[in-house]
Design an enzyme around this catalytic site. Structure first.
Site, PDB file in Angstrom:
ATOM      1  N   TYR A  12      44.510  39.107  38.191  1.00 59.69           N
ATOM      2  CA  TYR A  12      45.165  37.800  38.064  1.00 59.69           C
ATOM      3  C   TYR A  12      44.682  37.019  36.852  1.00 59.69           C
ATOM      4  CZ  TYR A  12      40.682  36.778  40.157  1.00 59.69           C
ATOM      5  OH  TYR A  12      39.334  36.752  40.410  1.00 59.69           O
ATOM      6  N   GLY A  13      43.698  37.521  36.131  1.00 60.50           N
ATOM      7  CA  GLY A  13      43.090  36.744  35.054  1.00 60.50           C
ATOM      8  C   GLY A  13      43.059  37.483  33.738  1.00 60.50           C
ATOM      9  N   ALA A  14      41.870  37.564  33.149  1.00 58.78           N
ATOM     10  CA  ALA A  14      41.689  38.117  31.810  1.00 58.78           C
ATOM     11  C   ALA A  14      41.957  39.616  31.725  1.00 58.78           C
ATOM     12  CB  ALA A  14      40.275  37.800  31.306  1.00 58.78           C
ATOM     13  N   LEU A  15      42.089  40.303  32.871  1.00 56.39           N
ATOM     14  CA  LEU A  15      42.392  41.740  32.858  1.00 56.39           C
ATOM     15  C   LEU A  15      43.889  42.027  32.755  1.00 56.39           C
ATOM     16  CD1 LEU A  15      39.894  43.002  35.582  1.00 56.39           C
ATOM     17  CD2 LEU A  15      39.842  43.592  33.149  1.00 56.39           C
ATOM     18  N   GLU A  87      32.620  42.723  36.573  1.00 60.24           N
ATOM     19  CA  GLU A  87      32.840  41.531  37.383  1.00 60.24           C
ATOM     20  C   GLU A  87      31.583  41.093  38.145  1.00 60.24           C
ATOM     21  OE1 GLU A  87      35.308  39.949  36.778  1.00 60.24           O
ATOM     22  OE2 GLU A  87      37.078  41.168  36.512  1.00 60.24           O
TER      23      GLU A  87
END
Length: 162
Positions: A12-15, A87
């Site tokens: 949901y983010g920087a990936l 993470e």
């Protein structure tokens, strides 16, 4: 080519594709990852941008925030291990299975997702997002550009000084 059974992973983010850390999923040295589809959480969760490094965090507080959009990747165990290291699984995030909505009439699919389990209450006062995009307003700082003097965990501690 995958050496293990594939799992579904919701990011949901920087990936996400086009975001600063997507190259980690694209690097076959980290394991196998293949884009599967776009998806949305099946429950409202608070997605916030926090720390001096502008990291997107999905807080484990069901019923608060928005349905969060992201992407599902099929990944092997080697990629999951690489991402667990990235993470800071155990120290910052936990990885757990949750159902993700893959579209109207398409149903849900269980996916791994990284959640912030322990966080200071002040994170709940940040603006909630329904989706993450890196921006010049809150530019994401890649891990290799962060200072060891100020790890992200320091900004998440309950006693952090501003």
């Amino acid at each position: 080519k995958a050496t293990s059974a594939l799992s579904k992973l919701f990011v949901y983010g920087a990936l996400k594709y086009g975001q600063p850390s997507n190259s980690i999923l694209a690097n076959t040295g980290n394991g196998y990852a293949n884009f599967w589809c776009r998806a949305t959480t099946t429950q409202k969760l608070p997605l916030v941008i926090a720390t001096r490094y502008n990291i997107p965090f999905l807080l484990n507080k069901p019923g608060v925030g928005y349905y969060v959009t992201g992407e599902i990747y099929e990944v092997d165990d080697r990629m999951l291990n690489s991402l667990d290291n990235l993470e800071d699984c155990q120290d910052i995030y936990t990885r757990e299975k949750q159902d993700m909505n893959i579209g109207v009439g398409e149903g849900t699919v269980p996916c791994w997702v990284y959640l912030l389990q322990k966080y200071p209450e002040k994170l709940l006062s940040l603006p909630y997002l329904s989706g993450y995009e890196n921006s010049s307003t809150h530019p994401y700082i890649m891990r290799h550009r962060r200072t060891h003097k100020h790890p992200a965990q320091d900004d998440l501690s309950y006693t952090a000084q501003n």
